[in-house]
Design a protein around this motif. Sequence first.
Motif, PDB file in Angstrom:
ATOM      1  N   MET A   1       0.846  -1.181   0.000  1.00 17.24           N
ATOM      2  CA  MET A   1       0.000   0.000   0.000  1.00 17.24           C
ATOM      3  C   MET A   1       0.886   1.237   0.000  1.00 17.24           C
ATOM      4  O   MET A   1       1.801   1.364   0.793  1.00 17.24           O
ATOM      5  CB  MET A   1      -0.873  -0.027   1.250  1.00 17.24           C
ATOM      6  N   SER A   2       0.648   2.164  -0.891  1.00 20.40           N
ATOM      7  CA  SER A   2       1.494   3.351  -0.959  1.00 20.40           C
ATOM      8  C   SER A   2       0.945   4.453  -0.057  1.00 20.40           C
ATOM      9  O   SER A   2      -0.252   4.581   0.148  1.00 20.40           O
ATOM     10  CB  SER A   2       1.618   3.841  -2.392  1.00 20.40           C
ATOM     11  N   ASP A   3       1.836   5.219   0.459  1.00 14.64           N
ATOM     12  CA  ASP A   3       1.525   6.337   1.335  1.00 14.64           C
ATOM     13  C   ASP A   3       1.444   7.577   0.449  1.00 14.64           C
ATOM     14  O   ASP A   3       2.449   8.037  -0.051  1.00 14.64           O
ATOM     15  CB  ASP A   3       2.644   6.466   2.370  1.00 14.64           C
ATOM     16  N   THR A   4       0.253   8.110   0.239  1.00 18.36           N
ATOM     17  CA  THR A   4       0.087   9.208  -0.708  1.00 18.36           C
ATOM     18  C   THR A   4       0.102  10.575  -0.043  1.00 18.36           C
ATOM     19  O   THR A   4      -0.398  11.541  -0.591  1.00 18.36           O
ATOM     20  CB  THR A   4      -1.220   9.043  -1.516  1.00 18.36           C
ATOM     21  N   ARG A   5       0.683  10.663   1.134  1.00 19.44           N
ATOM     22  CA  ARG A   5       0.767  11.962   1.799  1.00 19.44           C
ATOM     23  C   ARG A   5       1.728  12.884   1.057  1.00 19.44           C
ATOM     24  O   ARG A   5       2.784  12.483   0.620  1.00 19.44           O
ATOM     25  CB  ARG A   5       1.280  11.817   3.232  1.00 19.44           C
ATOM     26  N   ARG A  43      19.051  10.653  -4.319  1.00 15.90           N
ATOM     27  CA  ARG A  43      18.497   9.442  -4.951  1.00 15.90           C
ATOM     28  C   ARG A  43      17.586   8.687  -3.982  1.00 15.90           C
ATOM     29  O   ARG A  43      16.540   8.173  -4.388  1.00 15.90           O
ATOM     30  CB  ARG A  43      19.613   8.549  -5.465  1.00 15.90           C
ATOM     31  N   ALA A  44      17.941   8.634  -2.718  1.00 13.35           N
ATOM     32  CA  ALA A  44      17.083   7.982  -1.721  1.00 13.35           C
ATOM     33  C   ALA A  44      15.752   8.727  -1.588  1.00 13.35           C
ATOM     34  O   ALA A  44      14.697   8.111  -1.398  1.00 13.35           O
ATOM     35  CB  ALA A  44      17.796   7.909  -0.377  1.00 13.35           C
ATOM     36  N   THR A  45      15.804  10.039  -1.719  1.00 15.50           N
ATOM     37  CA  THR A  45      14.590  10.842  -1.644  1.00 15.50           C
ATOM     38  C   THR A  45      13.687  10.566  -2.843  1.00 15.50           C
ATOM     39  O   THR A  45      12.463  10.525  -2.703  1.00 15.50           O
ATOM     40  CB  THR A  45      14.952  12.336  -1.563  1.00 15.50           C
ATOM     41  N   LEU A  46      14.270  10.355  -4.012  1.00 15.75           N
ATOM     42  CA  LEU A  46      13.475   9.995  -5.182  1.00 15.75           C
ATOM     43  C   LEU A  46      12.756   8.664  -4.944  1.00 15.75           C
ATOM     44  O   LEU A  46      11.585   8.504  -5.317  1.00 15.75           O
ATOM     45  CB  LEU A  46      14.359   9.920  -6.427  1.00 15.75           C
ATOM     46  N   THR A  47      13.426   7.737  -4.294  1.00 13.54           N
ATOM     47  CA  THR A  47      12.803   6.465  -3.937  1.00 13.54           C
ATOM     48  C   THR A  47      11.662   6.690  -2.956  1.00 13.54           C
ATOM     49  O   THR A  47      10.590   6.081  -3.078  1.00 13.54           O
ATOM     50  CB  THR A  47      13.843   5.496  -3.337  1.00 13.54           C
ATOM     51  N   GLU A  48      11.858   7.568  -1.991  1.00 15.51           N
ATOM     52  CA  GLU A  48      10.801   7.893  -1.024  1.00 15.51           C
ATOM     53  C   GLU A  48       9.572   8.463  -1.723  1.00 15.51           C
ATOM     54  O   GLU A  48       8.441   8.113  -1.388  1.00 15.51           O
ATOM     55  CB  GLU A  48      11.327   8.895   0.015  1.00 15.51           C
ATOM     56  N   LYS A  51       7.654   5.689  -3.277  1.00 15.52           N
ATOM     57  CA  LYS A  51       6.906   4.959  -2.256  1.00 15.52           C
ATOM     58  C   LYS A  51       5.656   5.713  -1.829  1.00 15.52           C
ATOM     59  O   LYS A  51       4.675   5.100  -1.418  1.00 15.52           O
ATOM     60  CB  LYS A  51       7.784   4.702  -1.030  1.00 15.52           C
ATOM     61  N   ARG A  52       5.687   7.032  -1.928  1.00 13.45           N
ATOM     62  CA  ARG A  52       4.521   7.855  -1.578  1.00 13.45           C
ATOM     63  C   ARG A  52       3.500   7.934  -2.701  1.00 13.45           C
ATOM     64  O   ARG A  52       2.480   8.587  -2.560  1.00 13.45           O
ATOM     65  CB  ARG A  52       4.964   9.267  -1.196  1.00 13.45           C
ATOM     66  N   GLY A  53       3.781   7.290  -3.830  1.00 15.02           N
ATOM     67  CA  GLY A  53       2.816   7.224  -4.908  1.00 15.02           C
ATOM     68  C   GLY A  53       3.077   8.148  -6.073  1.00 15.02           C
ATOM     69  O   GLY A  53       2.281   8.212  -7.010  1.00 15.02           O
ATOM     70  N   TYR A  54       4.179   8.876  -6.056  1.00 12.56           N
ATOM     71  CA  TYR A  54       4.525   9.748  -7.175  1.00 12.56           C
ATOM     72  C   TYR A  54       5.189   8.931  -8.272  1.00 12.56           C
ATOM     73  O   TYR A  54       5.942   8.012  -7.989  1.00 12.56           O
ATOM     74  CB  TYR A  54       5.481  10.858  -6.725  1.00 12.56           C
ATOM     75  N   GLU A  55       4.920   9.285  -9.506  1.00 12.27           N
ATOM     76  CA  GLU A  55       5.568   8.630 -10.638  1.00 12.27           C
ATOM     77  C   GLU A  55       6.799   9.449 -11.013  1.00 12.27           C
ATOM     78  O   GLU A  55       6.695  10.497 -11.643  1.00 12.27           O
ATOM     79  CB  GLU A  55       4.621   8.536 -11.823  1.00 12.27           C
ATOM     80  N   VAL A  56       7.955   8.981 -10.585  1.00 15.58           N
ATOM     81  CA  VAL A  56       9.216   9.670 -10.850  1.00 15.58           C
ATOM     82  C   VAL A  56       9.808   9.087 -12.130  1.00 15.58           C
ATOM     83  O   VAL A  56      10.023   7.884 -12.223  1.00 15.58           O
ATOM     84  CB  VAL A  56      10.206   9.495  -9.673  1.00 15.58           C
TER      85      VAL A  56
END
Length: 74
Positions: A1-5, A43-48, A51-56
């Motif tokens: 489940m993604s965190d969309t906050r 790069r870790a922030t892009l992964t975060e 995980k929050r539901g953004y399409e990077v």
Amino acid sequence: MSDTRKPREHTKLDRILSLLQTGTGASLEEMGEATGWQPHTVRATLTELRKRGYEVTRHTEGTTTVWSVTGGAA
């Protein structure tokens, strides 16, 4: 489940998200300059954000890789 906050306002994560949503995106260097972070932290922030539901997404402009965000949290 993604965190969309969405990130809290005026945080470094919010700053990176704003750069990525400009339409032109941002390079690793630009994101590092905006936050003072090392490349591995960016790069870790892009992964975060993923995980929050953004399409990077990323693409190459000449010799520079540019990341941008489409869709994601409202």
